[in-house]
Scaffold this active site. Sequence first.
Site, PDB file in Angstrom:
ATOM      1  N   GLU A 334       0.836  -1.198   0.000  1.00 31.96           N
ATOM      2  CA  GLU A 334       0.000   0.000   0.000  1.00 31.96           C
ATOM      3  C   GLU A 334       0.874   1.252   0.000  1.00 31.96           C
ATOM      4  OE1 GLU A 334      -3.887  -1.362   2.552  1.00 31.96           O
ATOM      5  OE2 GLU A 334      -2.102  -0.837   3.695  1.00 31.96           O
ATOM      6  N   CYS A 335       0.712   2.096  -0.986  1.00 31.69           N
ATOM      7  CA  CYS A 335       1.297   3.436  -1.036  1.00 31.69           C
ATOM      8  C   CYS A 335       2.816   3.397  -0.864  1.00 31.69           C
ATOM      9  CB  CYS A 335       0.623   4.346  -0.011  1.00 31.69           C
ATOM     10  SG  CYS A 335       0.849   6.112  -0.353  1.00 31.69           S
TER      11      CYS A 335
END
Length: 465
Positions: A334-335
Amino acid sequence: MTTPSLPRLIVSGLSGGAGKTINSLGLARAWAEAGRTVAPFKKGPDYIDAVWLGLAARGICANIDPFFMSEDTMRSLFWDRAAGADVAILEGNRGLFDGMDTEGSCSTASVARALETPVLLSLDCTKMTRTAAAVVAGVSGFEPGVRLGGVILNRTAGPRHRAILRSAIEHYTDVPVLGALPKISPDPIPERHMGLVSNREYAGQEDILGNLARIMRENTDMDRIWAMAQSAPAPSQAIAPLWPDAPAAQDVTIGYVRDAALWFYYEENLEALRRAGAHLVELSLLSDAPWPEIDGLYLGGGFPETLAADLSANTAMLQYVRGLAESGLPIYAECGGFMYLTQGVTYEGTDYPMAGVLDVHTEFRPHPQGLGYIEARVERENPYHPVGAVVPGHEFHYSACVTNAPSAHPTVLAMERGKGTIDGRDGIVKNNVFAGYAHIHAFGAPWWAPNFVAAARRFKDGSRP
C-alpha cells in the site's frame, strides 16, 4: 449483556487547524500522567495523528471511521478497545459537522451520536470576541443528538481577550468554558508535508507531549473536563462482539514491515490477518538482519521518500525482496510499500533505485497527488479482492506514478472515486504481488485478510502463480 458506562469525550473543532490536536494530545498525556488508563481513538483514516495519540495515552490508538464501517461495527470497535480503560478520548477530524454530503454523513458529529459521547469544542479565537458566543450557540443547537459539553478557547491574545470571550459565551449560551489557551509560538508539534512528523523520525516526542500536558493543566479546568467525560451515559443498546468468530489456527507466517520508512498499519488489519490464520512477524527494510522464512509479505505505507537514500543503499534487501516477488510470494503493498517495489523514487531532484519488482517509477511532488476517500471496483482476478466487489479505502500521497507504457501494467481496480495509480486505475498485479496507492481497512474489505492468508497457504503448499 449490559455494557457499563465509561468516561469519554470527543475533541472537535470548526475546521482543521482549530487546535484540537493540541487539546487531544495534552488531555490524553495529562490523564496518563495522573495514572489513568486512557483509551485513545482517532476519527478518520489518519495514521500519523493516531500514532501520536497512542504515544500521548501510552497505549494503542484505534481509528473510528464511518466510511469504512457500519455504526454497529463502530460501536463494537470502540467498546472493545475501551475495555478496561478509565477514560476514552477521541480526536475528530475537520469540522464537527463536516461530512461527505449536505447531510453530514461520516462526520465527527455522526460518530458522537453513534457513540453517545459529549463533544469538547476546540475554538480558534483569533481576532474574535463576542462573535464566539454566536458560534458556540450555533454549534450547540445545530444538530439534534449531538451534545456540546464544553468549549476550550484556543489562541487567545491575553487576559482581557479571554475574559471577554468567557463572559460572552457564558452569558449567551449554557455551554461551559472549560479552558483558555494562549497563542503558542513556535508550534509545539513538528509538521511537514503529510501532517505531523513521524515519531519514528523524531526523538523529542516525550518532551512535546509532556509540554502539552503541562499547557492543558495550567490553562484548563481539568476537574470540570473530567466531570464532562463522566457525564457520558452507558450505551443505550447492546454491543455486539467485535470478532464474533473464533480465530483460525495460525498455520502460515506473514511478515509485515514496521520501521522508520514503512509503518502505516491499522491494528485491525493485523488482527484480521491473525484471526484468519496468520502468524505475524515484524520486519525491517532498513536493517541488515536476515528475515525468517515467510509465506506472505505486507508492505504498508509510510515515508519511503524521506528515507529513500537509506532504502536504496541497502542493496541486499532490495535484491532479496525482488527475489521473493519473483518466487511468487504473496505481497500486498500500500502506497509507501508500492513505492518501494517500483524501479525507483525521485525525491528532491535525486533518483533512488528501489526493488524493481514493478516496471514503473514514482516522483515526489510539492502538492498532494491523491487525497481523500476512494472507492474502487474490482474488475480482474487477483488473489486478494473478489471480482465485482467495491473496495472502500483512502489515499494520501505526494508522489506520482510515472510510466511510458500505461497499458503494459495490469491493474485490477477501476477508480469510482479517487485518483489511483495509472489513468484512473489502481492495484498493479504481477505474479502474486498487488501494489497501489490505496489503503484499505479490514472492516471495509472483510474478504481481504482471509484471501491474503489463503494465498500464503497456497504458496506454502507449493502452488505458484
